[in-house]
Design a protein around this motif. Structure first.
Motif, mmCIF file in Angstrom:
data_model
loop_
_atom_site.group_PDB
_atom_site.id
_atom_site.type_symbol
_atom_site.label_atom_id
_atom_site.label_comp_id
_atom_site.label_asym_id
_atom_site.label_seq_id
_atom_site.Cartn_x
_atom_site.Cartn_y
_atom_site.Cartn_z
ATOM 1 N N MET A 6 0.807 -1.210 0.000
ATOM 2 C CA MET A 6 0.000 0.000 0.000
ATOM 3 C C MET A 6 0.839 1.258 0.000
ATOM 4 S SD MET A 6 -3.192 -0.869 -0.095
ATOM 5 C CE MET A 6 -3.938 0.690 0.364
ATOM 6 N N SER A 7 2.140 1.155 -0.028
ATOM 7 C CA SER A 7 2.981 2.356 0.050
ATOM 8 C C SER A 7 2.868 3.217 -1.198
ATOM 9 C CB SER A 7 4.442 1.945 0.266
ATOM 10 O OG SER A 7 4.884 1.106 -0.793
ATOM 11 N N LYS A 19 -0.055 -7.611 1.084
ATOM 12 C CA LYS A 19 1.127 -8.464 1.131
ATOM 13 C C LYS A 19 1.996 -8.116 2.327
ATOM 14 C CE LYS A 19 5.272 -9.671 -1.515
ATOM 15 N NZ LYS A 19 6.022 -9.437 -2.779
ATOM 16 N N HIS A 20 2.140 -6.815 2.620
ATOM 17 C CA HIS A 20 2.980 -6.403 3.750
ATOM 18 C C HIS A 20 2.383 -6.911 5.064
ATOM 19 C CE1 HIS A 20 -0.261 -3.568 3.445
ATOM 20 N NE2 HIS A 20 0.105 -2.897 4.532
ATOM 21 N N ALA A 21 1.039 -6.945 5.166
ATOM 22 C CA ALA A 21 0.403 -7.442 6.383
ATOM 23 C C ALA A 21 0.539 -8.950 6.511
ATOM 24 C CB ALA A 21 -1.072 -7.032 6.392
ATOM 25 N N ILE A 22 0.466 -9.669 5.395
ATOM 26 C CA ILE A 22 0.622 -11.129 5.439
ATOM 27 C C ILE A 22 2.033 -11.501 5.887
ATOM 28 C CG2 ILE A 22 0.616 -13.223 4.036
ATOM 29 C CD1 ILE A 22 -1.524 -11.952 2.298
ATOM 30 N N GLY A 24 4.201 0.112 3.857
ATOM 31 C CA GLY A 24 5.117 -0.598 2.976
ATOM 32 C C GLY A 24 5.509 -1.946 3.534
ATOM 33 N N LEU A 25 6.211 -2.700 2.720
ATOM 34 C CA LEU A 25 6.650 -4.042 3.094
ATOM 35 C C LEU A 25 7.937 -3.954 3.901
ATOM 36 C CD1 LEU A 25 6.392 -7.141 2.854
ATOM 37 C CD2 LEU A 25 7.687 -6.985 0.722
ATOM 38 N N GLY A 69 12.289 -1.345 12.631
ATOM 39 C CA GLY A 69 11.236 -0.584 11.990
ATOM 40 C C GLY A 69 9.854 -1.150 12.247
ATOM 41 N N PRO A 70 8.832 -0.326 12.041
ATOM 42 C CA PRO A 70 7.455 -0.793 12.250
ATOM 43 C C PRO A 70 7.065 -1.854 11.243
ATOM 44 C CG PRO A 70 7.476 1.385 11.241
ATOM 45 C CD PRO A 70 8.889 1.077 11.601
ATOM 46 N N GLN A 71 6.145 -2.692 11.659
ATOM 47 C CA GLN A 71 5.691 -3.801 10.813
ATOM 48 C C GLN A 71 4.199 -4.006 11.027
ATOM 49 O OE1 GLN A 71 6.934 -7.978 11.599
ATOM 50 N NE2 GLN A 71 7.942 -7.865 9.612
ATOM 51 N N THR A 72 3.476 -4.238 9.952
ATOM 52 C CA THR A 72 2.022 -4.356 9.997
ATOM 53 C C THR A 72 1.608 -5.818 9.931
ATOM 54 O OG1 THR A 72 1.842 -2.239 8.850
ATOM 55 C CG2 THR A 72 -0.120 -3.600 8.916
ATOM 56 N N SER A 73 0.577 -6.159 10.675
ATOM 57 C CA SER A 73 -0.027 -7.486 10.608
ATOM 58 C C SER A 73 -1.439 -7.366 10.051
ATOM 59 C CB SER A 73 -0.057 -8.137 11.996
ATOM 60 O OG SER A 73 -0.892 -7.393 12.866
#
Length: 269
Positions: A1-2, A16-19, A172-173, A180-184
């Motif tokens: 989504m970036s 994809k970044h959340a997966i 972003g991925l 760094g931050p990471q999304t689930s």
């Protein structure tokens, strides 16, 4: 989504970044909780006493722990006190706090169901307590222990509050959970559904549907693996055991010497 704007169609962007974030965080959490949970369950069953009762009480209390409290605990200790940044690793630690009591309690119940006759037979053959646990108790309860791990995974994979406080958020991925931050998937759903743009809200519902399908798959897998009791064989294992018994009977028959015919008695002639 970036690289996807809020007004672009649904054919652009994705989760994809959340997966990737969900898989990395749950893998780290499993690496922490599986050995600790199984070791604690074995301790509660094999080392009875006052300390074991105290540990059991703590585990039962942690089962009812609100997820926001687990997130605040990791946020206060790991991020504020130790000075680590928000990352996928911090989120995995928060998920571990939520998953650990589930795995311990489920594994504890499964180990209790192992027949005591198996332990007594192992002791009668000269095996010690911990060798009996390693070679008899754990293999017998293997299917139930696998179910306990899957149930804990299903609990941790859908948590939002601990990840919201410890993982940060990024569009972003990020494949490095240590920096760094990471999304689930739960965090992406929470962030996208709260957006005022219909396209982002639709993506949030898509992420929620994917998360729901993943959790249902885990519960179905747990049901399929844990449908039989400890020590009970599946149909395939029973069929293989019958075939092995038949092969043993054939081998014994082939090795058995054929009796020679008796010589005629001269008195009869």
């Amino acid at each position: 989504m970036s690289s996807t704007g809020p007004l672009q169609p649904l054919t652009e962007g994705g989760v994809k970044h959340a997966i990737v974030g969900t898989l990395e965080q749950i893998t780290i959490a499993l690496a922490i909780t599986v050995p600790l949970g199984l070791a604690c369950a074995v301790f509660l069953n094999e080392v009875p006493g006052g300390y074991a009762r105290f540990v059991r009480t703590i585990v039962e209390a942690m089962t009812a722990l609100p997820s926001i409290v687990a997130g605040l605990f990791i946020y206060a200790t790991v991020i504020l006190i130790l000075g680590l940044e928000k990352s996928g690793f911090a989120a995995a630690l928060a998920l571990s706090v939520m998953m650990l009591p589930i795995i311990i309690r489920a594994a504890d119940v499964v180990i209790r169901l192992v027949p005591s006759s198996l332990r007594e037979a192992s002791y009668a053959l000269g095996a010690g307590q911990w060798r009996t646990v390693w070679t008899v108790v754990l293999p017998t309860a293997r299917s139930g222990l696998t179910t306990a791990v899957i149930l804990g995974t299903a609990r941790g994979i859908g948590e939002t509050s601990p990840v919201l406080l410890t993982a940060g958020f990024t569009a972003g991925l990020n494949t490095n959970p240590l920096s760094g931050p990471q999304t689930s998937l739960p965090l992406a759903t929470f962030s996208l559904v709260g957006s005022p743009q219909p396209a982002l809200i639709a993506r949030g519902f898509g992420a929620a549907a994917l998360l729901l399908a993943l959790v249902v798959l885990l519960f179905v897998l747990a049901r399929a693996i844990g449908g039989r009791g400890p020590g009970e064989l599946s149909r395939g294992q029973q069929h293989r055991r019958v075939l092995a018994s038949q092969r043993d009977v054939v081998r014994m028959s082939a090795r058995r010497p054929v009796p020679e015919p008796a010589a005629p008695d001269p008195a009869d002639s």
